[in-house]
Scaffold this active site. Structure first.
Site, PDB file in Angstrom:
ATOM      1  N   MET A  36     -19.160  19.884 -52.343  1.00 35.03           N
ATOM      2  CA  MET A  36     -19.917  20.066 -51.102  1.00 35.03           C
ATOM      3  C   MET A  36     -20.370  21.519 -50.967  1.00 35.03           C
ATOM      4  O   MET A  36     -20.764  21.955 -49.872  1.00 35.03           O
ATOM      5  CB  MET A  36     -19.082  19.655 -49.896  1.00 35.03           C
ATOM      6  CG  MET A  36     -18.726  18.165 -49.935  1.00 35.03           C
ATOM      7  SD  MET A  36     -18.493  17.455 -48.310  1.00 35.03           S
ATOM      8  CE  MET A  36     -17.118  18.427 -47.714  1.00 35.03           C
ATOM      9  N   GLY A  37     -20.328  22.268 -52.070  1.00 30.35           N
ATOM     10  CA  GLY A  37     -20.836  23.631 -52.033  1.00 30.35           C
ATOM     11  C   GLY A  37     -19.865  24.618 -51.412  1.00 30.35           C
ATOM     12  O   GLY A  37     -18.695  24.322 -51.202  1.00 30.35           O
TER      13      GLY A  37
ATOM     14  N   SER B 100      -9.868  26.630 -50.390  1.00 33.78           N
ATOM     15  CA  SER B 100     -10.667  25.600 -49.729  1.00 33.78           C
ATOM     16  C   SER B 100     -11.834  26.271 -49.020  1.00 33.78           C
ATOM     17  O   SER B 100     -11.686  27.372 -48.465  1.00 33.78           O
ATOM     18  CB  SER B 100      -9.798  24.864 -48.702  1.00 33.78           C
ATOM     19  OG  SER B 100     -10.615  24.122 -47.819  1.00 33.78           O
TER      20      SER B 100
ATOM     21  N   GLN C   6     -19.448  11.231 -44.904  1.00 32.23           N
ATOM     22  CA  GLN C   6     -17.991  11.303 -45.030  1.00 32.23           C
ATOM     23  C   GLN C   6     -17.354  12.094 -43.886  1.00 32.23           C
ATOM     24  O   GLN C   6     -16.144  12.309 -43.880  1.00 32.23           O
ATOM     25  CB  GLN C   6     -17.565  11.840 -46.399  1.00 32.23           C
ATOM     26  CG  GLN C   6     -17.813  13.309 -46.629  1.00 32.23           C
ATOM     27  CD  GLN C   6     -17.509  13.711 -48.070  1.00 32.23           C
ATOM     28  OE1 GLN C   6     -18.182  13.300 -49.008  1.00 32.23           O
ATOM     29  NE2 GLN C   6     -16.459  14.498 -48.263  1.00 32.23           N
TER      30      GLN C   6
ATOM     31  N   ASP D  79      -7.488  17.371 -53.539  1.00 28.22           N
ATOM     32  CA  ASP D  79      -7.769  16.187 -52.723  1.00 28.22           C
ATOM     33  C   ASP D  79      -7.171  14.987 -53.459  1.00 28.22           C
ATOM     34  O   ASP D  79      -7.884  14.180 -54.062  1.00 28.22           O
ATOM     35  CB  ASP D  79      -9.282  16.036 -52.529  1.00 28.22           C
ATOM     36  CG  ASP D  79      -9.871  17.232 -51.817  1.00 28.22           C
ATOM     37  OD1 ASP D  79      -9.853  17.264 -50.584  1.00 28.22           O
ATOM     38  OD2 ASP D  79     -10.314  18.191 -52.505  1.00 28.22           O
TER      39      ASP D  79
ATOM     40  N   GLY E 289     -11.537  27.361 -57.077  1.00 27.10           N
ATOM     41  CA  GLY E 289     -11.089  25.979 -57.318  1.00 27.10           C
ATOM     42  C   GLY E 289     -12.204  25.155 -57.944  1.00 27.10           C
ATOM     43  O   GLY E 289     -12.017  24.490 -58.975  1.00 27.10           O
ATOM     44  N   HIS E 290     -13.397  25.215 -57.333  1.00 21.74           N
ATOM     45  CA  HIS E 290     -14.555  24.521 -57.911  1.00 21.74           C
ATOM     46  C   HIS E 290     -14.861  25.064 -59.310  1.00 21.74           C
ATOM     47  O   HIS E 290     -15.182  24.323 -60.223  1.00 21.74           O
ATOM     48  CB  HIS E 290     -15.799  24.726 -57.043  1.00 21.74           C
ATOM     49  CG  HIS E 290     -15.673  24.248 -55.636  1.00 21.74           C
ATOM     50  ND1 HIS E 290     -15.587  25.097 -54.566  1.00 21.74           N
ATOM     51  CD2 HIS E 290     -15.646  22.986 -55.111  1.00 21.74           C
ATOM     52  CE1 HIS E 290     -15.525  24.398 -53.438  1.00 21.74           C
ATOM     53  NE2 HIS E 290     -15.540  23.122 -53.740  1.00 21.74           N
TER      54      HIS E 290
HETATM   55  P1  AMP Z   1     -15.260  19.973 -51.985  1.00 21.13           P
HETATM   56  O1  AMP Z   1     -16.424  20.868 -52.184  1.00 21.13           O
HETATM   57  O2  AMP Z   1     -14.227  20.503 -51.056  1.00 21.13           O
HETATM   58  O3  AMP Z   1     -15.663  18.537 -51.696  1.00 21.13           O
HETATM   59  O4  AMP Z   1     -14.525  19.911 -53.382  1.00 21.13           O
HETATM   60  C1  AMP Z   1     -15.204  19.524 -54.558  1.00 21.13           C
HETATM   61  C2  AMP Z   1     -14.191  19.288 -55.654  1.00 21.13           C
HETATM   62  O5  AMP Z   1     -13.465  20.508 -55.884  1.00 21.13           O
HETATM   63  C3  AMP Z   1     -13.155  18.218 -55.274  1.00 21.13           C
HETATM   64  O6  AMP Z   1     -12.890  17.418 -56.417  1.00 21.13           O
HETATM   65  C4  AMP Z   1     -11.959  19.046 -54.880  1.00 21.13           C
HETATM   66  O7  AMP Z   1     -10.733  18.384 -55.068  1.00 21.13           O
HETATM   67  C5  AMP Z   1     -12.085  20.232 -55.813  1.00 21.13           C
HETATM   68  N1  AMP Z   1     -11.356  21.381 -55.263  1.00 21.13           N
HETATM   69  C6  AMP Z   1     -11.499  21.927 -54.028  1.00 21.13           C
HETATM   70  N2  AMP Z   1     -10.610  22.931 -53.843  1.00 21.13           N
HETATM   71  C7  AMP Z   1      -9.884  23.005 -54.985  1.00 21.13           C
HETATM   72  C8  AMP Z   1      -8.793  23.823 -55.412  1.00 21.13           C
HETATM   73  N3  AMP Z   1      -8.275  24.763 -54.632  1.00 21.13           N
HETATM   74  N4  AMP Z   1      -8.297  23.624 -56.650  1.00 21.13           N
HETATM   75  C9  AMP Z   1      -8.813  22.655 -57.453  1.00 21.13           C
HETATM   76  N5  AMP Z   1      -9.829  21.846 -57.113  1.00 21.13           N
HETATM   77  C10 AMP Z   1     -10.356  22.017 -55.890  1.00 21.13           C
END
Ligand code: AMP
Length: 281
Positions: free
Chosen positions: A30-31, A185, A61, A150, A36-37
């Site tokens: 989601m940018g 996050s 969502q 997640d 992490g990303h």
């Molecule tokens: P999001 O942008 O929050 O929807 O996350 C996109 C992807 O990045 C999802 O598969 C998340 O689980 C993963 N993600 C987000 N934060 C982390 C993190 N701290 N460590 C590993 N993966 C992450």
């Protein structure tokens, strides 16, 4: 690296790569990208010839009183991170590129989506399954990368891929954390300095669960009580849930046997954060 917003542009790029016999990895996000990303993108780059990062704040969502409008966005910074990590294409659709005004088809799942985050966010996983199905059809990757951060989402996607016969390998990637343990996050940006300090209580609670289980504790209620006490010691924290579930079925367990997911969702002020640990048993 290209940034495109139309489904047709993604399809023609991927078609071109396929003609050259190249493999394709997809990282749905989601940018407002962070380390992490980036860890997911780096893994995808290592395992595929071409990598597509989708960067889309998926409206369906989010529940009616959630943070869709305030969710942070910064495409320029995202593009720099993707480029540095070696991605080849960013798919950045507008909501209307993904959802026609009369859109009415959804992918829904029972059982796995009913507990944990599904309890507080009853339409969340329907939105996730629908958008991920669309991304899988649009990009048709060989592999797709999701974070263990997640954990319920990862379990849901694995089940959806199995149940609906998507020919895509799902790769789960470990949680990337800040130095003090807080899981990275995009929502951490909502925290003021005092809340940021308090937020470390989530990782403290899941690390406590891990150390109890590693030392032989097999009674889930003992582990859950310790996690609750840990979180309740922080005045700014309000528990949404603290659960121990089977890591595949997401159903609550009483005994720690086989892979178990200990997961928490906690409000720090108005910000809802999640964290978890999987114990292989
Ligand atoms: P999001 O942008 O929050 O929807 O996350 C996109 C992807 O990045 C999802 O598969 C998340 O689980 C993963 N993600 C987000 N934060 C982390 C993190 N701290 N460590 C590993 N993966 C992450």
């Amino acid at each position: 690296m290209n940034i495109v917003s139309s489904v047709a542009d993604v399809r023609s790029q991927v078609k071109d790569w396929r003609r050259q016999g190249l493999s394709v990895g997809l990282v749905p996000t989601m940018g407002y990208l962070h380390e992490g990303h980036k860890s997911l993108i780096l893994r995808a780059v290592a395992e595929n010839d071409r990598v597509v990062v989708s960067d889309f704040v998926n409206p369906i969502q989010f529940g009616p009183n959630e943070d869709l409008d305030s969710y942070p966005r910064d495409l320029d910074a995202d593009a720099r991170l993707c480029e540095a990590a070696g991605a080849h294409l960013i798919f950045h659709p507008r909501p209307e590129d993904m959802y026609a005004s009369d859109f009415c088809t959804f992918v829904d799942m029972s059982h796995l989506t009913e507990g944990l985050c599904g309890k507080t966010r009853p339409t969340h996983f329907r939105g996730v399954c629908t958008v991920v199905s669309k991304l899988f059809h649009i990009v048709a990757p060989d592999r797709a990368y999701f974070g263990q951060k997640d954990a319920q989402q990862l379990a849901v996607i694995r089940r959806m891929v199995r149940d609906l016969n998507f020919d895509i390998e799902i790769i789960g990637c470990p949680i990337v954390r800040e130095e003090d343990g807080l899981a990275k996050s995009s929502r951490n940006t909502y925290l003021n300095p005092e809340e940021r300090k308090a937020a470390v209580v989530l990782s403290r609670a899941v690390f406590l669960a891990r150390s109890l289980m590693e030392r032989g504790e097999r009674n889930a209620s003992v582990v859950l009580a310790a996690m609750r006490a840990c979180i309740e010691s922080e005045p700014l924290a309000r528990i949404d849930y603290v659960e121990a579930v089977d890591a595949v079925s997401m159903q609550p367990v009483e005994r720690i046997q086989g892979p178990v997911l200990c997961a928490v969702a906690v409000y720090i002020g108005k910000t809802r954060l999640i964290d978890n640990v999987t114990f292989e048993g």
